[in-house]
Design a protein around this motif. Structure first.
Motif, mmCIF file in Angstrom:
data_model
loop_
_atom_site.group_PDB
_atom_site.id
_atom_site.type_symbol
_atom_site.label_atom_id
_atom_site.label_comp_id
_atom_site.label_asym_id
_atom_site.label_seq_id
_atom_site.Cartn_x
_atom_site.Cartn_y
_atom_site.Cartn_z
ATOM 1 N N ASP A 1 -10.745 8.530 0.691
ATOM 2 C CA ASP A 1 -9.305 8.679 0.477
ATOM 3 C C ASP A 1 -9.009 9.757 -0.559
ATOM 4 O OD1 ASP A 1 -8.962 6.526 2.175
ATOM 5 O OD2 ASP A 1 -8.771 5.070 0.554
ATOM 6 N N HIS B 1 -3.187 2.058 -4.360
ATOM 7 C CA HIS B 1 -3.919 3.288 -4.042
ATOM 8 C C HIS B 1 -3.230 4.499 -4.679
ATOM 9 C CE1 HIS B 1 -6.545 1.033 -1.490
ATOM 10 N NE2 HIS B 1 -5.587 0.725 -0.635
ATOM 11 N N ASP C 1 -9.943 -4.176 -3.899
ATOM 12 C CA ASP C 1 -9.663 -4.061 -2.471
ATOM 13 C C ASP C 1 -10.475 -5.122 -1.726
ATOM 14 O OD1 ASP C 1 -8.282 -3.061 -0.331
ATOM 15 O OD2 ASP C 1 -8.951 -1.011 -0.553
ATOM 16 N N HIS D 1 0.848 -1.187 0.000
ATOM 17 C CA HIS D 1 0.000 0.000 0.000
ATOM 18 C C HIS D 1 0.888 1.244 0.000
ATOM 19 C CE1 HIS D 1 -2.596 -2.986 2.232
ATOM 20 N NE2 HIS D 1 -3.488 -2.532 1.370
ATOM 21 N N ASN E 1 -11.518 3.682 -2.442
ATOM 22 C CA ASN E 1 -10.980 5.013 -2.156
ATOM 23 C C ASN E 1 -12.071 6.058 -2.001
ATOM 24 O OD1 ASN E 1 -8.064 4.517 -4.292
ATOM 25 N ND2 ASN E 1 -8.345 4.064 -2.122
ATOM 26 N N GLU F 1 -2.230 6.225 0.544
ATOM 27 C CA GLU F 1 -3.673 6.015 0.466
ATOM 28 C C GLU F 1 -4.461 7.188 1.024
ATOM 29 O OE1 GLU F 1 -7.124 2.766 1.747
ATOM 30 O OE2 GLU F 1 -5.037 2.434 2.327
ATOM 31 N N THR G 1 -7.080 8.579 -7.351
ATOM 32 C CA THR G 1 -5.752 8.389 -7.931
ATOM 33 C C THR G 1 -5.629 9.201 -9.220
ATOM 34 O OG1 THR G 1 -5.678 6.139 -7.047
ATOM 35 C CG2 THR G 1 -4.133 6.667 -8.818
ATOM 36 N N GLN H 1 -4.995 1.279 -8.783
ATOM 37 C CA GLN H 1 -6.011 2.151 -8.185
ATOM 38 C C GLN H 1 -7.195 1.310 -7.732
ATOM 39 O OE1 GLN H 1 -8.474 4.570 -10.694
ATOM 40 N NE2 GLN H 1 -7.881 3.492 -12.562
#
Length: 492
Positions: A329, A298, A349, A261, A324, A264, A332, A319
Motif C-alpha cells: 500500500d 490506513h 489489521d 478505511h 500496508n 489505503e 502513512t 496506521q
C-alpha cells in the motif's frame, strides 16, 4: 470457565516502576510508586517517597511486589480484523487489490468465526494488547465474533462493516437502507456503557463448540463496560454518499463514533477521483464523516490538503504499518500528520494481511519506517510510540479514561519484567526505549484488563490456551478458506 475467575479484585502493586507521561521529555518516564487498583479503576498512586499499605488479608485482595516490574498502560490495537485469523498464511504474496478479492470470499461457520476471533484475541492479550477496535467485515455471524471478544477478557470497540456499492457493478452490494439498519441493530444490541460489573462469566462459548446464538446473550452488567459499538462503513470504494451520510446520522443519534478505511491504496484513491472528481478525504469531509469521533484507517495516499482537512476536523488516524507494507500500500505520512496535530494510533489489521497481532512489533516497525522514509533517525521518539500504542489508540477507539496510568483511569495495564536481559537498564529513558525497541512477549509478566489480571507469566488466567488451539484446529479443518497460489504451485 468458572464465574469466580473474572471476579474484580483489589490489587496493590508495591514499589513498581510506573510509567508517567511527562510534558517535559527530559523528566524520567518511570517513577517508583505503589499503585492501587480497586474494581476496574486505578484509585491511588503513591510516588516515592510516599507509600501506603493495604492489608494482605481479605476476600479478593491481592498484593504484588513490583520491584521487578515496569507498569505501562495497556496497548490499544486501534484497527483489527481478528475474525480473519484463520486466514493467516493462506493469502501471502499478493498486493492489495487481488488480496481484497480473496478476503471478500472469506466465509466461515459460526464456530469458525468464534474460534478465529478467539485465537487472535488470545494472541493479542499475550503481547500486551488490552483493547482492540474490531471491524467485522462480511460476516454472517457477528455475534460469534463479539462473544469471542467477551470470552477472551479483552476490552473492545466493535463495528459491523456496512457497504452499498461495488465498483463496476450495476447494482449495489446491499441496499443503502438495509445496510444502515444492520448497523443500527448492531449498535443497539452490543453497545455497553455501564461502569463496573462482571464480564460474561459463565456464558463462555469455549465449552460449547457448535452453540448458536440469535442475539446478545449477555446483559450490560455481564459485559462490565468492556464493549463499545461503532458505526463502520467499510470505506468510500464500497460506499455511496448516501450511506456515509446515513452513517453520520446514526453516529449522532446513538452517540457512537465512526470507524472507516480511507486512502489505503493507489487504485482506491484513483477511483475516488474518477467517481467524484475529489480525493477520498475531500468526499468524507463533504459528507461530514470527518469529526473528533472518527477513526480513519490506513490514510496512506493523502496530500497536504487532505492532511489539513483531517487536522481541522479532529479525526484520528490509525496506521497499520505491517499490513500496508505486506500489501504494498505504501507508508502513512505520520511525521507530517504529527506536525499538523493529528493524533495517530496503531493498528495490527488482520492476521491474513499483517501476519500477527503484536503491537510492540507494530510500534517499532512504524518508528523505523518513518525514520527511513524521512531520512531522520530522530523522528518518532519512544514517547511518541508509547502515545500511539496507548492514549492515541484509546482516543481513536472512543474510550475515555483509558490509555494512561493516573488516578481514576480504567485499570488496563501491562507489567514488564525488568530483570529480563533485554530490559536490564539503570536509566529510565533507556528502559522506555528498550521496551519499545527490544522487548518481546517473553518479557511480559502480567496483563490486566478492567482491573482483572487476564495473563500471568504468559498464561491466560481463565482459559486453557492449548485446549482452545486444539478446538480451533478441528474447526479450521472443516472451513473452506480461499488461498493465494503464490509460492504454492498449481497443485496446492
Amino acid at each position: 470457565m468458572g464465574s469466580g475467575q473474572w471476579k474484580p479484585t483489589e490489587v496493590l502493586f508495591k514499589n513498581a516502576l510506573v510509567y508517567r507521561r511527562q510534558g517535559d521529555p527530559s523528566e524520567d518516564p518511570f517513577v517508583r510508586a505503589d499503585l492501587l487498583v480497586e474494581g476496574n479503576r486505578v484509585r491511588r498512586i503513591a510516588y516515592r517517597p510516599e507509600r501506603f499499605d493495604l492489608p494482605c488479608d481479605g476476600p479478593g485482595r491481592v498484593v504484588i511486589e513490583g520491584s521487578n516490574l515496569a507498569l505501562v498502560p495497556g496497548f490499544v490495537d486501534a484497527h483489527t480484523h481478528l475474525l480473519q485469523t484463520f486466514g493467516r498464511g493462506l493469502m501471502d504474496g499478493l498486493p492489495l487489490t487481488p488480496w481484497l478479492r480473496l478476503i471478500w470470499d472469506y466465509k466461515l461457520s459460526w464456530d469458525g468465526y468464534y474460534y478465529s476471533t478467539l485465537l487472535g484475541a488470545l494472541e493479542a492479550l499475550a503481547s500486551g494488547t488490552t483493547c482492540v477496535s474490531e471491524m467485522i467485515t462480511e460476516c454472517a455471524h457477528p455475534d460469534a465474533v463479539v462473544q469471542a471478544l467477551v470470552d477472551s477478557g479483552l476490552r473492545a470497540s466493535v463495528g459491523l462493516a456496512i457497504a452499498d456499492y461495488m465498483e463496476g457493478e450495476n447494482t449495489p452490494a446491499r441496499a443503502t437502507d438495509a445496510a444502515l439498519k444492520l448497523a443500527e441493530d448492531f449498535v443497539t444490541a452490543w453497545d455497553c456503557r455501564s461502569d463496573g460489573g462482571g464480564s460474561g462469566a459463565g456464558k463462555s462459548r469455549v465449552d460449547k463448540p457448535g452453540a448458536k446464538s440469535d442475539g446478545n446473550p449477555y446483559s450490560k452488567s455481564d459485559l462490565g463496560g468492556r464493549l463499545l459499538a461503532r458505526i463502520a462503513p467499510v470505506g468510500l470504494p464500497a460506499c455511496t454518499k448516501e450511506l456515509l451520510q446515513g452513517a453520520v446520522e446514526l453516529s449522532g443519534a446513538y452517540g457512537v463514533g465512526i470507524h472507516i478505511h480511507a486512502c489505503e491504496g493507489r487504485a482506491e484513491t484513483e477511483s475516488s477521483f474518477a467517481r467524484f472528481g475529489k480525493s477520498e478525504i475531500e468526499v468524507l469531509d463533504e459528507c461530514e464523516v470527518l469529526s473528533p469521533g472518527t477513526q480513519l484507517v490506513h490514510v496512506v495516499w493523502v496530500d497536504d490538503h487532505d492532511i489539513d482537512l483531517i487536522a481541522r476536523s479532529g479525526s484520528s488516524v490509525v496506521q497499520c504499518p505491517s499490513s500496508n507494507v505486506r500489501l504494498l500500500d505504501g507508508v502513512t505520512p505520520v511525521v507530517k500528520m504529527q506536525k499538523a496535530g493529528i493524533p495517530v494510533a496503531l493498528g495490527g489489521d488482520g492476521a491474513a494481511s499483517s501476519g500477527a497481532y503484536d503491537m510492540l512489533v507494530e510500534g517499532r516497525f512504524a518508528a523505523m519506517l518513518q525514520r527511513l522514509t524521512m531520512g531522520d533517525a530522530s523522528v518518532l521518539s519512544p514517547h511518541d510510540v508509547m502515545d500511539m500504542l496507548t492514549r492515541n489508540g484509546a482516543r481513536a477507539a472512543g474510550w475515555v479514561d483509558l490509555g494512561d496510568l493516573s488516578e481514576g483511569c480504567l485499570a488496563d495495564l501491562v507489567g514488564f519484567n525488568v530483570d529480563s536481559p533485554r530490559l536490564a537498564a539503570t536509566d529510565c529513558h533507556a528502559l522506555l526505549s528498550n521496551i519499545i525497541f527490544a522487548a518481546s512477549t517473553r518479557d511480559i509478566e502480567l496483563v490486566m484488563v478492567d482491573g482483572k489480571i487476564v495473563v500471568s507469566r504468559g498464561n491466560h488466567t481463565a482459559l486453557n490456551v492449548g485446549d482452545v488451539v486444539e478446538r480451533a484446529r478441528e474447526v479450521l479443518r472443516r472451513e473452506r478458506i480461499p488461498r493465494s497460489q503464490v509460492w504454492r504451485g498449481s497443485g496446492a
